[in-house]
Design an enzyme around this catalytic site. Structure first.
Site, PDB file in Angstrom:
ATOM      1  N   GLU A  60       1.881  21.404  25.480  1.00 36.34           N
ATOM      2  CA  GLU A  60       2.112  19.955  25.379  1.00 36.34           C
ATOM      3  C   GLU A  60       2.712  19.387  26.661  1.00 36.34           C
ATOM      4  O   GLU A  60       2.409  18.239  27.041  1.00 36.34           O
ATOM      5  CB  GLU A  60       3.018  19.659  24.189  1.00 36.34           C
ATOM      6  CG  GLU A  60       2.333  19.730  22.835  1.00 36.34           C
ATOM      7  CD  GLU A  60       2.200  21.161  22.323  1.00 36.34           C
ATOM      8  OE1 GLU A  60       2.743  22.081  22.972  1.00 36.34           O
ATOM      9  OE2 GLU A  60       1.549  21.357  21.279  1.00 36.34           O
ATOM     10  N   HIS A 129       5.493  20.640  11.419  1.00 38.59           N
ATOM     11  CA  HIS A 129       4.226  19.927  11.452  1.00 38.59           C
ATOM     12  C   HIS A 129       4.311  18.549  10.794  1.00 38.59           C
ATOM     13  O   HIS A 129       3.407  17.737  10.953  1.00 38.59           O
ATOM     14  CB  HIS A 129       3.135  20.746  10.757  1.00 38.59           C
ATOM     15  CG  HIS A 129       2.693  21.941  11.532  1.00 38.59           C
ATOM     16  ND1 HIS A 129       3.511  23.014  11.798  1.00 38.59           N
ATOM     17  CD2 HIS A 129       1.502  22.235  12.118  1.00 38.59           C
ATOM     18  CE1 HIS A 129       2.847  23.910  12.509  1.00 38.59           C
ATOM     19  NE2 HIS A 129       1.630  23.455  12.723  1.00 38.59           N
TER      20      HIS A 129
END
Length: 326
Positions: A60, A129
């Site tokens: 990321e 998540h």
């Protein structure tokens, strides 16, 4: 008019954005051939080419750095963070770089980056998540934070975000992706960022919320209407900047406010709404401001989600308490 799910509306918006501007690029983990973990980019690489829709390594921080570099070279990047719980890996790029670049460079450069990411509970994901981290983003000046609650808004807000010349964090609640369909116009349209939507009009109490909780608030309004309580539901649509003027006008009409968020009680957006109303409209209130939120714990494992997440009944209890305050 087509009946689309929210994920279909998002795909359509991305397709239109790629068609309208050749400098628009989509990239992230598995967004190319696989079409993304939720298929939001399904078919876009095949249609627009591997140079404009492409996969990145599982990193990321690299995705954030690439977005900044491309934006400085006059591209319009749309990176995807596969799940927003992993935003901490890219926080430096977002908070310390994207948010400050216009100021740092004396208003000589834009930072037209739209970071898309799924988030939100109720779908039994693994740890990290589902987390509701929009409060962290909303507390960062220089970044706009958008959270749609339905397919129509999802398409119009995403196209507006992509065309914005400042960084936008665009968060997509996973439980809304395929849970219902809505009429969505074909072709191009936008919904202004920073403008809330009055979903249902009422006279006794105002509920301010966003994302999936809009659905729960609408259920509450329908339940309480049968009890003679008239509820006005406001969908923020954009949680930074917040459309305070619309909220103030509603509170001045109803005299009561309940703020609803899926995030933990200490986590940001609801607190900002309460503080703004306390400053601007406290003398119009007939009762203390109510708040419905998740407990101040880490996001639970899937088996405990139903007990942990706020729901329509929790909202109804708080609204009755506010309306009956004496």
């Amino acid at each position: 008019m087509a009946q689309l799910t929210m994920i279909q509306a998002i795909t359509e918006a991305l397709d239109i954005a790629l068609e309208r501007d050749e400098n628009t690029l989509i990239f992230g983990e598995d967004v190319g051939k696989n079409g993304g973990v939720f298929r939001a980019t399904d078919g876009l690489q095949e249609k627009h080419g591997e140079d404009r829709v492409f996969d990145t390594p599982l990193a990321e921080s690299g995705i954030g750095g690439l977005a900044i570099g491309l934006a400085l070279e006059k591209f319009r990047p749309i990176p995807e963070v596969q799940f927003f719980g992993f935003v901490f890996e890219v926080m430096d790029s977002i908070v310390a770089q994207m948010a400050r670049t216009r100021y740092r460079l004396g208003n000589t450069r834009n930072m037209p980056i739209t970071i898309r990411s799924p988030f939100g509970g109720g779908v039994h994901t693994p740890e990290l998540h589902s987390d509701n981290l929009e409060g962290l983003m909303a507390q960062t000046p220089g970044i706009k934070v958008v959270i749609p609650s339905n397919p129509y808004d999802a398409k119009g807000l995403l196209l507006a975000a992509i065309e914005d010349n400042d960084p936008v964090v665009y968060l997509e609640h996973m439980k809304l992706y395929r849970s219902f369909r809505d009429e969505v116009p074909e072709g191009y349209y936008t919904i202004p960022l920073g403008k809330a939507n009055i979903v249902t009009e009422g006279t006794d109490v105002t509920i301010v919320t966003y994302g999936y909780m809009v659905r729960e608030a609408i259920k509450t309004a329908e339940t309480l209407a049968a009890e003679g309580i008239s509820v006005e539901v406001i969908d923020l649509r954009t949680v930074s900047p917040i459309d305070i003027e619309t909220i103030v006008a509603s509170v001045e009409k109803t005299g009561r406010l309940v703020v609803v968020q899926e995030a933990q009680r200490q986590a940001g957006v609801g607190v900002t709404v309460m503080a703004e109303i306390a400053e601007r409209a406290i003398l119009t209130l007939k009762a203390p401001i109510g708040r419905v939120a998740a407990p101040d714990t880490v996001f639970p494992f899937g088996l405990a989600e139903a007990d942990w997440l706020p729901n329509a009944e929790d909202i109804a209890v708080k609204v009755r308490e506010t309306v009956n305050f004496d």
